[in-house]
Design a protein around this motif. Structure first.
Motif, PDB file in Angstrom:
ATOM      1  N   ASN A 295       0.836  -1.191   0.000  1.00  0.00           N
ATOM      2  CA  ASN A 295       0.000   0.000   0.000  1.00  0.00           C
ATOM      3  C   ASN A 295       0.879   1.252   0.000  1.00  0.00           C
ATOM      4  O   ASN A 295       1.607   1.514   0.963  1.00  0.00           O
ATOM      5  N   ALA A 296       0.791   2.029  -1.076  1.00  0.00           N
ATOM      6  CA  ALA A 296       1.663   3.197  -1.232  1.00  0.00           C
ATOM      7  C   ALA A 296       1.378   4.264  -0.187  1.00  0.00           C
ATOM      8  O   ALA A 296       2.305   4.956   0.266  1.00  0.00           O
ATOM      9  N   TRP A 297       0.129   4.445   0.199  1.00  0.00           N
ATOM     10  CA  TRP A 297      -0.199   5.482   1.176  1.00  0.00           C
ATOM     11  C   TRP A 297       0.376   5.148   2.545  1.00  0.00           C
ATOM     12  O   TRP A 297       0.967   6.005   3.211  1.00  0.00           O
ATOM     13  N   ILE A 298       0.242   3.894   2.973  1.00  0.00           N
ATOM     14  CA  ILE A 298       0.807   3.488   4.263  1.00  0.00           C
ATOM     15  C   ILE A 298       2.328   3.595   4.215  1.00  0.00           C
ATOM     16  O   ILE A 298       2.971   4.009   5.192  1.00  0.00           O
ATOM     17  N   ALA A 299       2.926   3.258   3.078  1.00  0.00           N
ATOM     18  CA  ALA A 299       4.371   3.416   2.931  1.00  0.00           C
ATOM     19  C   ALA A 299       4.769   4.879   3.092  1.00  0.00           C
ATOM     20  O   ALA A 299       5.776   5.196   3.736  1.00  0.00           O
ATOM     21  N   SER A 300       3.950   5.782   2.549  1.00  0.00           N
ATOM     22  CA  SER A 300       4.270   7.207   2.656  1.00  0.00           C
ATOM     23  C   SER A 300       4.166   7.696   4.093  1.00  0.00           C
ATOM     24  O   SER A 300       4.924   8.583   4.505  1.00  0.00           O
ATOM     25  N   LEU A 301       3.246   7.130   4.870  1.00  0.00           N
ATOM     26  CA  LEU A 301       3.136   7.496   6.283  1.00  0.00           C
ATOM     27  C   LEU A 301       4.422   7.120   7.022  1.00  0.00           C
ATOM     28  O   LEU A 301       4.963   7.912   7.806  1.00  0.00           O
ATOM     29  N   ALA A 302       4.905   5.897   6.777  1.00  0.00           N
ATOM     30  CA  ALA A 302       6.140   5.447   7.423  1.00  0.00           C
ATOM     31  C   ALA A 302       7.335   6.271   6.942  1.00  0.00           C
ATOM     32  O   ALA A 302       8.215   6.630   7.741  1.00  0.00           O
ATOM     33  N   ASP A 303       7.366   6.578   5.652  1.00  0.00           N
ATOM     34  CA  ASP A 303       8.488   7.349   5.113  1.00  0.00           C
ATOM     35  C   ASP A 303       8.576   8.738   5.733  1.00  0.00           C
ATOM     36  O   ASP A 303       9.667   9.258   5.974  1.00  0.00           O
ATOM     37  N   GLY A 304       7.420   9.340   6.007  1.00  0.00           N
ATOM     38  CA  GLY A 304       7.424  10.664   6.616  1.00  0.00           C
ATOM     39  C   GLY A 304       8.020  10.662   8.013  1.00  0.00           C
ATOM     40  O   GLY A 304       8.618  11.655   8.450  1.00  0.00           O
ATOM     41  N   ILE A 305       7.871   9.539   8.717  1.00  0.00           N
ATOM     42  CA  ILE A 305       8.441   9.402  10.058  1.00  0.00           C
ATOM     43  C   ILE A 305       9.920   9.022   9.964  1.00  0.00           C
ATOM     44  O   ILE A 305      10.756   9.495  10.737  1.00  0.00           O
ATOM     45  N   ALA A 306      10.230   8.156   9.018  1.00  0.00           N
ATOM     46  CA  ALA A 306      11.602   7.668   8.884  1.00  0.00           C
ATOM     47  C   ALA A 306      12.562   8.730   8.367  1.00  0.00           C
ATOM     48  O   ALA A 306      13.737   8.756   8.753  1.00  0.00           O
ATOM     49  N   ALA A 307      12.082   9.624   7.497  1.00  0.00           N
ATOM     50  CA  ALA A 307      12.975  10.582   6.831  1.00  0.00           C
ATOM     51  C   ALA A 307      13.828  11.405   7.795  1.00  0.00           C
ATOM     52  O   ALA A 307      15.056  11.484   7.630  1.00  0.00           O
ATOM     53  N   PRO A 308      13.241  12.058   8.826  1.00  0.00           N
ATOM     54  CA  PRO A 308      14.095  12.845   9.722  1.00  0.00           C
ATOM     55  C   PRO A 308      15.054  11.999  10.553  1.00  0.00           C
ATOM     56  O   PRO A 308      16.120  12.476  10.947  1.00  0.00           O
ATOM     57  N   ILE A 309      14.684  10.741  10.805  1.00  0.00           N
ATOM     58  CA  ILE A 309      15.602   9.852  11.528  1.00  0.00           C
ATOM     59  C   ILE A 309      16.793   9.520  10.645  1.00  0.00           C
ATOM     60  O   ILE A 309      17.953   9.617  11.065  1.00  0.00           O
ATOM     61  N   LEU A 310      16.510   9.136   9.403  1.00  0.00           N
ATOM     62  CA  LEU A 310      17.582   8.767   8.478  1.00  0.00           C
ATOM     63  C   LEU A 310      18.474   9.953   8.131  1.00  0.00           C
ATOM     64  O   LEU A 310      19.677   9.791   7.890  1.00  0.00           O
ATOM     65  N   ALA A 311      17.885  11.150   8.091  1.00  0.00           N
ATOM     66  CA  ALA A 311      18.656  12.343   7.742  1.00  0.00           C
ATOM     67  C   ALA A 311      19.763  12.636   8.759  1.00  0.00           C
ATOM     68  O   ALA A 311      20.737  13.325   8.435  1.00  0.00           O
ATOM     69  N   ARG A 312      19.629  12.105   9.969  1.00  0.00           N
ATOM     70  CA  ARG A 312      20.638  12.341  11.000  1.00  0.00           C
ATOM     71  C   ARG A 312      21.887  11.492  10.787  1.00  0.00           C
ATOM     72  O   ARG A 312      22.910  11.709  11.440  1.00  0.00           O
ATOM     73  N   GLU A 313      21.789  10.478   9.896  1.00  0.00           N
ATOM     74  CA  GLU A 313      22.924   9.608   9.566  1.00  0.00           C
ATOM     75  C   GLU A 313      23.557   9.015  10.830  1.00  0.00           C
ATOM     76  O   GLU A 313      24.771   9.082  11.042  1.00  0.00           O
ATOM     77  N   LEU A 314      22.725   8.398  11.636  1.00  0.00           N
ATOM     78  CA  LEU A 314      23.159   7.761  12.874  1.00  0.00           C
ATOM     79  C   LEU A 314      23.698   6.360  12.594  1.00  0.00           C
ATOM     80  O   LEU A 314      23.403   5.766  11.553  1.00  0.00           O
ATOM     81  N   PRO A 315      24.460   5.783  13.520  1.00  0.00           N
ATOM     82  CA  PRO A 315      24.813   4.367  13.401  1.00  0.00           C
ATOM     83  C   PRO A 315      23.532   3.530  13.407  1.00  0.00           C
ATOM     84  O   PRO A 315      22.507   3.950  13.969  1.00  0.00           O
ATOM     85  N   PRO A 316      23.535   2.350  12.797  1.00  0.00           N
ATOM     86  CA  PRO A 316      22.313   1.557  12.688  1.00  0.00           C
ATOM     87  C   PRO A 316      21.567   1.323  14.006  1.00  0.00           C
ATOM     88  O   PRO A 316      20.343   1.478  14.063  1.00  0.00           O
ATOM     89  N   ALA A 317      22.270   0.963  15.069  1.00  0.00           N
ATOM     90  CA  ALA A 317      21.594   0.719  16.344  1.00  0.00           C
ATOM     91  C   ALA A 317      20.910   1.984  16.858  1.00  0.00           C
ATOM     92  O   ALA A 317      19.843   1.922  17.477  1.00  0.00           O
TER      93      ALA A 317
END
Length: 307
Positions: free
Chosen positions: A60-82
């Motif tokens: 489902n593309a819409w549900i994927a977009s909901l998760a992506d909106g939350i994930a984007a600022p986390i990933l942008a920080r370029e943290l270690p995986p853990a």
């Protein structure tokens, strides 16, 4: 409106996610061999992350977009995986109120109304969009969010011990990090927050630790014993199989200060749902009937309660 009213009947904190089962048996030994089933293999990115990992696809593309909106600022920080996994874990604890899910059919008004998303995605919808959910929804949202961040993650269907000392149906998540699998239980973690501090009791844990108050796989089959049929046992060990998590991740994060989510306004949630629904209906008209994929997998193997 009756179909919406049922979504708002319960907004009370609970210790478990379902009806009691029976008194807990002694904890079995943790599995030493990995289970056969794993989360789906990593696919080509459909939402490239700053980390360079490929986001795993959803139906489902819409549900994927909901998760992506939350994930984007986390990933942008370029943290270690853990640390990325920790940030996603804390997002759920700080932003999702433990209560009955709402808007489980809201996907119908943001895409094809006749194509129900699979269970995992449908149960992730309420936390990701409305900030409300039970343990099943926390677990599904955790798995969906991690997959969109490029990690293999799997929903776990099992039992946990309630504050009354009885086993109740429950769900949590396992994630693969550096080739090893670990347990995550953000809903129970939220339940044991004290003085605004998260202790990470259920973060990247091993099988032996989780067996203190969880049952799944072999331990779930052993718990039910003769109360389930050979077919139900086979379902637990195959369809509900979980990768082995032989060791905990080290080091455990230091306790963190958090702000727990407040009780949501059911009327505001209902207004949001009604507005989305009416906007779609005004353009497309009423959709046909469809069955939602929202029944927890464990219900397929739980024996009937004693009469």
């Amino acid at each position: 409106m009756k179909q919406f009213a049922a979504l708002f009947l319960s907004l009370l904190l609970l210790a478990g996610c379902g009806a009691p089962a029976k008194p807990p048996p002694p904890a079995p030994e943790a599995a030493s061999e990995p289970a056969a089933s794993e989360a789906p293999p990593r696919a080509e990115s459909v939402a490239p992350a700053p980390s360079g990992r490929a986001a795993l696809p959803l139906e489902n593309a819409w549900i994927a977009s909901l998760a992506d909106g939350i994930a984007a600022p986390i990933l942008a920080r370029e943290l270690p995986p853990a640390e990325e996994i920790r940030a996603a874990y804390l997002w759920l604890i700080e932003n999702v109120y433990f209560a009955d899910p709402v808007g489980l059919d809201a996907w119908r008004y943001h895409g094809d109304p006749d194509a129900p998303p699979p269970y995992l995605e449908n149960r992730a919808l309420s936390p990701l969009r409305f900030g409300v959910g039970s343990c099943e929804d926390f677990a599904a949202a955790m798995a969906v969010l991690l997959r969109r961040m490029g990690y293999k993650a799997q929903y776990v269907s099992g039992l946990t011990i309630s504050v009354e000392g009885e086993f109740v149906d429950h769900a949590w998540t396992v994630v693969q990090l550096d080739g090893k699998w670990y347990h995550l239980d953000p809903q129970l973690e939220q339940n044991v927050v004290k003085s605004g501090r998260v202790s990470f009791r259920y973060f990247l844990r091993d099988d032996r630790t989780m067996l203190a108050d969880h049952r799944w796989g072999e331990s779930l089959a052993a718990y039910y014993g003769g109360a389930i049929t050979p077919g139900q046992r086979e379902t637990i060990l195959t369809e509900l199989a979980v990768p082995a998590c032989p060791e905990a991740y080290v080091p455990t994060p230091a306790p963190a200060e958090v702000s727990l989510p407040g009780r949501p306004d059911p009327y505001a949630l209902r207004e949001t749902l009604d507005a989305e629904r009416e906007a779609w209906l005004s353009e497309h008209g009423p959709p046909g009937p469809v069955a939602l994929n929202v029944t927890p997998p464990i219900y397929a193997v739980m024996p009937e309660p004693p009469k």
